[in-house]
Design a protein around this motif. Structure first.
Motif, PDB file in Angstrom:
ATOM      1  N   ARG A 120     -66.147 -12.456 -13.835  1.00 57.51           N
ATOM      2  CA  ARG A 120     -65.398 -11.450 -14.583  1.00 57.51           C
ATOM      3  C   ARG A 120     -64.394 -10.745 -13.683  1.00 57.51           C
ATOM      4  O   ARG A 120     -63.274 -10.435 -14.098  1.00 57.51           O
ATOM      5  N   ALA A 121     -64.793 -10.496 -12.421  1.00 56.37           N
ATOM      6  CA  ALA A 121     -63.894  -9.839 -11.477  1.00 56.37           C
ATOM      7  C   ALA A 121     -62.655 -10.683 -11.209  1.00 56.37           C
ATOM      8  O   ALA A 121     -61.541 -10.156 -11.102  1.00 56.37           O
ATOM      9  N   VAL A 122     -62.838 -11.992 -11.102  1.00 61.78           N
ATOM     10  CA  VAL A 122     -61.693 -12.878 -10.875  1.00 61.78           C
ATOM     11  C   VAL A 122     -60.695 -12.769 -12.017  1.00 61.78           C
ATOM     12  O   VAL A 122     -59.473 -12.713 -11.802  1.00 61.78           O
ATOM     13  N   GLU A 123     -61.184 -12.725 -13.252  1.00 59.02           N
ATOM     14  CA  GLU A 123     -60.272 -12.617 -14.399  1.00 59.02           C
ATOM     15  C   GLU A 123     -59.535 -11.285 -14.390  1.00 59.02           C
ATOM     16  O   GLU A 123     -58.327 -11.230 -14.646  1.00 59.02           O
ATOM     17  N   GLU A 124     -60.235 -10.196 -14.086  1.00 61.67           N
ATOM     18  CA  GLU A 124     -59.587  -8.891 -14.059  1.00 61.67           C
ATOM     19  C   GLU A 124     -58.588  -8.807 -12.910  1.00 61.67           C
ATOM     20  O   GLU A 124     -57.493  -8.238 -13.061  1.00 61.67           O
ATOM     21  N   LEU A 125     -58.920  -9.373 -11.774  1.00 62.55           N
ATOM     22  CA  LEU A 125     -57.989  -9.355 -10.644  1.00 62.55           C
ATOM     23  C   LEU A 125     -56.769 -10.229 -10.929  1.00 62.55           C
ATOM     24  O   LEU A 125     -55.647  -9.888 -10.530  1.00 62.55           O
ATOM     25  N   MET A 126     -56.946 -11.342 -11.629  1.00 57.42           N
ATOM     26  CA  MET A 126     -55.802 -12.149 -12.038  1.00 57.42           C
ATOM     27  C   MET A 126     -54.879 -11.364 -12.956  1.00 57.42           C
ATOM     28  O   MET A 126     -53.653 -11.494 -12.890  1.00 57.42           O
ATOM     29  N   ARG A 127     -55.460 -10.570 -13.831  1.00 55.40           N
ATOM     30  CA  ARG A 127     -54.656  -9.722 -14.725  1.00 55.40           C
ATOM     31  C   ARG A 127     -53.942  -8.635 -13.941  1.00 55.40           C
ATOM     32  O   ARG A 127     -52.761  -8.350 -14.171  1.00 55.40           O
ATOM     33  N   PRO A 141     -46.482 -10.396 -15.108  1.00 53.04           N
ATOM     34  CA  PRO A 141     -47.182  -9.171 -14.704  1.00 53.04           C
ATOM     35  C   PRO A 141     -47.052  -8.054 -15.724  1.00 53.04           C
ATOM     36  O   PRO A 141     -47.992  -7.284 -15.936  1.00 53.04           O
ATOM     37  N   SER A 142     -45.888  -7.941 -16.362  1.00 52.74           N
ATOM     38  CA  SER A 142     -45.705  -6.923 -17.386  1.00 52.74           C
ATOM     39  C   SER A 142     -46.598  -7.187 -18.588  1.00 52.74           C
ATOM     40  O   SER A 142     -47.237  -6.283 -19.121  1.00 52.74           O
ATOM     41  N   ALA A 143     -46.667  -8.450 -19.020  1.00 58.68           N
ATOM     42  CA  ALA A 143     -47.523  -8.799 -20.152  1.00 58.68           C
ATOM     43  C   ALA A 143     -48.976  -8.451 -19.866  1.00 58.68           C
ATOM     44  O   ALA A 143     -49.711  -8.009 -20.750  1.00 58.68           O
ATOM     45  N   ASN A 144     -49.393  -8.620 -18.620  1.00 56.04           N
ATOM     46  CA  ASN A 144     -50.775  -8.338 -18.242  1.00 56.04           C
ATOM     47  C   ASN A 144     -51.078  -6.842 -18.137  1.00 56.04           C
ATOM     48  O   ASN A 144     -52.233  -6.461 -17.938  1.00 56.04           O
ATOM     49  N   ARG A 145     -50.050  -6.000 -18.270  1.00 57.63           N
ATOM     50  CA  ARG A 145     -50.264  -4.550 -18.278  1.00 57.63           C
ATOM     51  C   ARG A 145     -49.834  -3.925 -19.607  1.00 57.63           C
ATOM     52  O   ARG A 145     -49.578  -2.725 -19.676  1.00 57.63           O
ATOM     53  N   ASP A 146     -49.778  -4.726 -20.647  1.00 59.42           N
ATOM     54  CA  ASP A 146     -49.314  -4.236 -21.953  1.00 59.42           C
ATOM     55  C   ASP A 146     -50.329  -3.253 -22.540  1.00 59.42           C
ATOM     56  O   ASP A 146     -51.487  -3.605 -22.806  1.00 59.42           O
ATOM     57  N   GLU A 147     -49.866  -2.033 -22.810  1.00 61.36           N
ATOM     58  CA  GLU A 147     -50.738  -0.967 -23.321  1.00 61.36           C
ATOM     59  C   GLU A 147     -51.262  -1.245 -24.720  1.00 61.36           C
ATOM     60  O   GLU A 147     -52.295  -0.688 -25.119  1.00 61.36           O
ATOM     61  N   ARG A 168     -43.386  -7.844 -23.259  1.00 61.31           N
ATOM     62  CA  ARG A 168     -44.615  -7.568 -24.004  1.00 61.31           C
ATOM     63  C   ARG A 168     -45.497  -8.821 -24.079  1.00 61.31           C
ATOM     64  O   ARG A 168     -45.009  -9.947 -24.130  1.00 61.31           O
ATOM     65  N   TYR A 169     -46.792  -8.585 -24.136  1.00 65.81           N
ATOM     66  CA  TYR A 169     -47.799  -9.656 -24.137  1.00 65.81           C
ATOM     67  C   TYR A 169     -47.545 -10.673 -25.249  1.00 65.81           C
ATOM     68  O   TYR A 169     -47.469 -11.885 -24.984  1.00 65.81           O
ATOM     69  N   GLU A 170     -47.426 -10.217 -26.489  1.00 65.64           N
ATOM     70  CA  GLU A 170     -47.286 -11.152 -27.602  1.00 65.64           C
ATOM     71  C   GLU A 170     -45.962 -11.897 -27.549  1.00 65.64           C
ATOM     72  O   GLU A 170     -45.898 -13.087 -27.889  1.00 65.64           O
ATOM     73  N   ASP A 171     -44.893 -11.232 -27.123  1.00 67.92           N
ATOM     74  CA  ASP A 171     -43.606 -11.912 -27.000  1.00 67.92           C
ATOM     75  C   ASP A 171     -43.648 -12.978 -25.912  1.00 67.92           C
ATOM     76  O   ASP A 171     -43.099 -14.075 -26.072  1.00 67.92           O
ATOM     77  N   ALA A 177     -58.452  -8.936 -23.979  1.00 64.54           N
ATOM     78  CA  ALA A 177     -57.714 -10.174 -24.225  1.00 64.54           C
ATOM     79  C   ALA A 177     -57.522 -10.976 -22.936  1.00 64.54           C
ATOM     80  O   ALA A 177     -57.415 -10.413 -21.850  1.00 64.54           O
ATOM     81  N   PRO A 178     -57.487 -12.296 -23.038  1.00 69.00           N
ATOM     82  CA  PRO A 178     -57.251 -13.127 -21.843  1.00 69.00           C
ATOM     83  C   PRO A 178     -55.908 -12.794 -21.207  1.00 69.00           C
ATOM     84  O   PRO A 178     -54.921 -12.548 -21.890  1.00 69.00           O
ATOM     85  N   HIS A 179     -55.876 -12.783 -19.884  1.00 64.89           N
ATOM     86  CA  HIS A 179     -54.628 -12.552 -19.170  1.00 64.89           C
ATOM     87  C   HIS A 179     -53.726 -13.778 -19.264  1.00 64.89           C
ATOM     88  O   HIS A 179     -54.164 -14.863 -19.691  1.00 64.89           O
ATOM     89  N   VAL A 180     -52.480 -13.625 -18.869  1.00 63.34           N
ATOM     90  CA  VAL A 180     -51.542 -14.751 -18.835  1.00 63.34           C
ATOM     91  C   VAL A 180     -51.141 -15.058 -17.387  1.00 63.34           C
ATOM     92  O   VAL A 180     -50.052 -15.565 -17.137  1.00 63.34           O
ATOM     93  N   GLY A 181     -52.039 -14.746 -16.465  1.00 59.06           N
ATOM     94  CA  GLY A 181     -51.745 -15.010 -15.056  1.00 59.06           C
ATOM     95  C   GLY A 181     -51.536 -16.471 -14.739  1.00 59.06           C
ATOM     96  O   GLY A 181     -50.838 -16.810 -13.771  1.00 59.06           O
ATOM     97  N   PHE A 182     -52.136 -17.358 -15.535  1.00 58.64           N
ATOM     98  CA  PHE A 182     -51.933 -18.801 -15.369  1.00 58.64           C
ATOM     99  C   PHE A 182     -50.932 -19.342 -16.384  1.00 58.64           C
ATOM    100  O   PHE A 182     -50.852 -20.556 -16.601  1.00 58.64           O
ATOM    101  N   GLY A 183     -50.171 -18.453 -17.020  1.00 59.08           N
ATOM    102  CA  GLY A 183     -49.242 -18.895 -18.042  1.00 59.08           C
ATOM    103  C   GLY A 183     -49.928 -19.014 -19.388  1.00 59.08           C
ATOM    104  O   GLY A 183     -51.014 -18.487 -19.618  1.00 59.08           O
TER     105      GLY A 183
END
Length: 401
Positions: A270-277, A313-319, A48-51, A335-341
């Protein structure tokens, strides 16, 4: 460890950029589960994202503790000492400060015109040779490699040599542990040679700055200097070189979103951020963190001394964080993705990677109208036996002027 079965992780063999389906089930029913990676002791897997953010940022979880343990990992080889990824604050903060100035948003923006020039020259060559072209070899690799080589002070003409060294760093099964160790030793020897050159003849580059920090200011050891230089060279191009073809693949397989971007190139950041997610670049991220005390996480108690692996990747798809998370939406502003940690070990090169990815997408879409698969997506050859997912060969074509 206290509950539930221990699953083998990764759960399945990756297929292109498909998301692991079990992640959604785990986020819902078992956000912290027991897993065993190909190497090392059993671990908890946070989905999960928050965890994930908590594990990566809370000082109760330690990276340094992994050095003395049989760390859960996807490859047999364990890296050399001195890595910035293997220490906790304040030691990590000390090492990070030595190089972070080179990767600030302001400094990176000063590099944008040069990145645009490199990207433009690469596309010029593709056009001159005519379609089809090889996206990875002709564009995705040379762009970030040239930028990081110039920043660090590494001869770009040696890129064929350190490409295989980079592959070895990220190998899970492509190379044996013995082969990985051999390639890493060659990279260390190569970087030591460049550092020796900078000691004789300093230049205006990051390698020379590291030498000054080592020799004149005594702010890092020789091993730390070598590990920093190696890590910057490998990490400084690998993510971007993988994500450029990943992004193009996702856009070509989502034609409505691609049309939206082509119609408004102002959406590129914006596309770069969404694609990173959206793109599941690696199955897990950042190395295991060891609990320094008992911590309540995801409905279970992680006992002191137990390792936790995070699934970025799972955190970045958290419903619970993203609406319709499995849908690509280039206008998404959640919310910001965690693709860069996240946390202290958040990728220090993230501003550089973002800038290069923006430049790459804009250049390709502006200069190669009708960019598309040469043949079909089945002609793409995907990397195998690596910790990251990306095309290895990606033939593309475009409309002639």
């Amino acid at each position: 460890m206290t509950t539930t079965e221990t699953r083998t992780f990764p759960f399945s063999e990756p297929e292109r950029l498909d998301m692991e389906p079990l992640f959604a089930e785990l986020r819902r029913d078992q956000p912290l589960s027991r897993v065993r990676l190909p190497y090392g002791e059993p671990a908890w897997l946070a989905t999960r994202y928050e965890d994930v953010k908590l594990v990566l940022s809370d000082p109760r979880f330690s990276r340094a503790a992994a050095v003395s343990r049989d760390e859960p990992r996807t490859r047999g080889y364990r890296g050399p000492s001195g890595s910035i990824m293997s220490v906790d604050p304040p030691e990590h903060s000390r090492l990070r400060r030595l190089v972070t100035k080179a990767f600030t948003v302001r400094r990176v923006e000063l590099l944008r015109p040069r990145a645009e020039q490199i990207a433009g020259e690469l596309v010029d060559r593709m056009i001159a040779r005519g379609a089809p072209a090889e996206l990875v070899e002709d564009f995705a690799l040379p762009l970030p490699i040239t930028v990081i080589c110039e920043l660090l002070g590494v001869p770009v003409e040696d890129r064929a040599r350190f490409r295989i060294w980079s592959d070895a760093f990220l190998s899970t099964t492509r190379f044996t542990p013995e082969q990985v160790a051999e390639h890493v030793a060659r990279l260390r020897e190569y970087m030591a040679g460049l550092i020796a050159e900078r000691r004789r003849e300093p230049r205006d580059d990051l390698l020379s700055a590291l030498v000054v920090a080592r020799d004149q200011e005594d702010r890092l050891s020789e091993d730390e200097m070598l590990a920093l230089a190696e890590g910057i060279l490998v990490a400084g191009h690998e993510t971007t070189a993988s994500q450029i073809p990943n992004f193009v693949y996702v856009l070509l397989t989502h034609p409505e979103q691609l049309a939206t971007l082509r119609a408004d190139l102002g959406l590129v950041p914006r596309a770069v951020e969404e694609l990173m997610r959206y793109v599941p670049l690696g199955l897990a991220g950042g190395g295991a963190r060891y609990a320094l005390e008992d911590v309540e996480l995801g409905g279970v108690t992680v006992r002191a001394g137990e390792p936790v692996v995070v699934a970025l990747p799972s955190a970045n798809r958290d419903e619970t964080v993203y609406s319709d998370p499995d849908r690509l939406d280039l206008r998404r502003q959640e919310a910001p993705h965690v693709g860069f940690g996240h946390g202290p070990h958040h990728c220090l090169g993230a501003p550089l990677a973002r800038m290069e990815l923006q430049v790459a997408l804009r250049t390709l879409l502006e200069r190669l109208p009708g960019l598309r698969f040469a043949g079909s997506e089945q002609d793409i050859v995907w990397k195998a036996g690596m910790a990251t997912r990306a095309p290895e060969r990606f033939p593309v074509t475009w409309d002639a002027p």
